[in-house]
Design a protein around this motif. Structure first.
Motif, PDB file in Angstrom:
ATOM      1  N   TYR A  64      -5.850   2.071  -4.468  1.00  0.00           N
ATOM      2  CA  TYR A  64      -5.241   3.077  -3.590  1.00  0.00           C
ATOM      3  C   TYR A  64      -5.723   4.479  -3.964  1.00  0.00           C
ATOM      4  O   TYR A  64      -6.131   5.250  -3.093  1.00  0.00           O
ATOM      5  CB  TYR A  64      -3.701   3.021  -3.653  1.00  0.00           C
ATOM      6  N   GLY A 123      -9.558   0.473   0.253  1.00  0.00           N
ATOM      7  CA  GLY A 123      -8.780  -0.555   0.915  1.00  0.00           C
ATOM      8  C   GLY A 123      -9.401  -1.933   0.816  1.00  0.00           C
ATOM      9  O   GLY A 123      -8.680  -2.937   0.777  1.00  0.00           O
ATOM     10  N   GLY A 168      -8.315  -3.289  -2.451  1.00  0.00           N
ATOM     11  CA  GLY A 168      -6.892  -3.590  -2.342  1.00  0.00           C
ATOM     12  C   GLY A 168      -6.655  -4.898  -1.608  1.00  0.00           C
ATOM     13  O   GLY A 168      -5.865  -5.742  -2.044  1.00  0.00           O
ATOM     14  N   ARG A 209      -7.507  11.933  -3.251  1.00  0.00           N
ATOM     15  CA  ARG A 209      -7.902  10.533  -3.399  1.00  0.00           C
ATOM     16  C   ARG A 209      -9.406  10.402  -3.494  1.00  0.00           C
ATOM     17  O   ARG A 209     -10.140  11.155  -2.897  1.00  0.00           O
ATOM     18  CB  ARG A 209      -7.338   9.724  -2.237  1.00  0.00           C
ATOM     19  N   TRP A 248       0.847  -1.201   0.000  1.00  0.00           N
ATOM     20  CA  TRP A 248       0.000   0.000   0.000  1.00  0.00           C
ATOM     21  C   TRP A 248       0.883   1.252   0.000  1.00  0.00           C
ATOM     22  O   TRP A 248       0.564   2.228  -0.671  1.00  0.00           O
ATOM     23  CB  TRP A 248      -0.935  -0.053   1.200  1.00  0.00           C
ATOM     24  N   ALA A 275       2.103   1.749  -3.511  1.00  0.00           N
ATOM     25  CA  ALA A 275       1.043   2.367  -4.314  1.00  0.00           C
ATOM     26  C   ALA A 275       0.965   3.865  -4.010  1.00  0.00           C
ATOM     27  O   ALA A 275       0.797   4.679  -4.923  1.00  0.00           O
ATOM     28  CB  ALA A 275      -0.301   1.686  -4.044  1.00  0.00           C
ATOM     29  N   ALA A 276       1.120   4.230  -2.746  1.00  0.00           N
ATOM     30  CA  ALA A 276       1.110   5.650  -2.366  1.00  0.00           C
ATOM     31  C   ALA A 276       2.257   6.391  -3.040  1.00  0.00           C
ATOM     32  O   ALA A 276       2.090   7.538  -3.485  1.00  0.00           O
ATOM     33  CB  ALA A 276       1.209   5.784  -0.848  1.00  0.00           C
ATOM     34  N   SER A 334      -9.012   5.285  -2.627  1.00  0.00           N
ATOM     35  CA  SER A 334      -9.188   5.066  -1.185  1.00  0.00           C
ATOM     36  C   SER A 334     -10.025   3.835  -0.893  1.00  0.00           C
ATOM     37  O   SER A 334     -10.845   3.818   0.015  1.00  0.00           O
ATOM     38  CB  SER A 334      -9.827   6.301  -0.529  1.00  0.00           C
TER      39      SER A 334
END
Length: 129
Positions: free
Chosen positions: A88, A93, A96, A61, A48, A51-52, A91
């Motif tokens: 990501y 999750g 993900g 986001r 994660w 990805a950020a 937003s």
């Protein structure tokens, strides 16, 4: 990203440093060490963070549609990275985590994480331009 444990940031930095050096064995080794220490959830948090890194700080986001030309013809790992980064950026999750679980179930997670690390490095290099 906020409220990310320093250990996770350090692990993400180690992955990126290894990927920048072209050392895929070290990338895998770092993820393996994270799993040994923190389980699959720890590896997810590092992914994660990667990805950020790709999305960047200045991008608001949520509600994004990302364009990946030819993605339907791409390999499993490339499609996974595109979807994971999209999750990501949005937003999301839950998506993900579902992608992470699917890659595990399909036996594809190591390749997906290597591709994610490589994609993050390509993004960093592109920005440094």
């Amino acid at each position: 990203m906020t409220d990310v444990p320093q250990e996770t940031l350090d692990d993400a930095t180690a992955v990126l440093t290894s990927a920048l050096a072209g050392d895929s064995d070290a990338v895998v080794g770092t993820f393996d060490a994270v799993v040994d220490r923190s389980g699959v959830a720890g590896a997810y948090e590092v992914a994660w963070c990667l990805a950020a890194t790709m999305v960047g700080d200045g991008v608001p986001r949520g509600a994004w549609t990302l364009d990946f030309p030819g993605i339907d013809e791409a390999g499993y790992d490339a499609r996974w990275v595109a979807r994971f980064v999209s999750a990501y950026a949005n937003s999301d999750g839950d998506t993900g985590a579902a992608l992470f679980g699917a890659a595990i179930a399909d036996g594809q997670l190591p390749d997906c994480l290597l591709t994610l690390a490589g994609s993050a490095v390509a993004t960093i290099r592109h920005r440094a331009g």
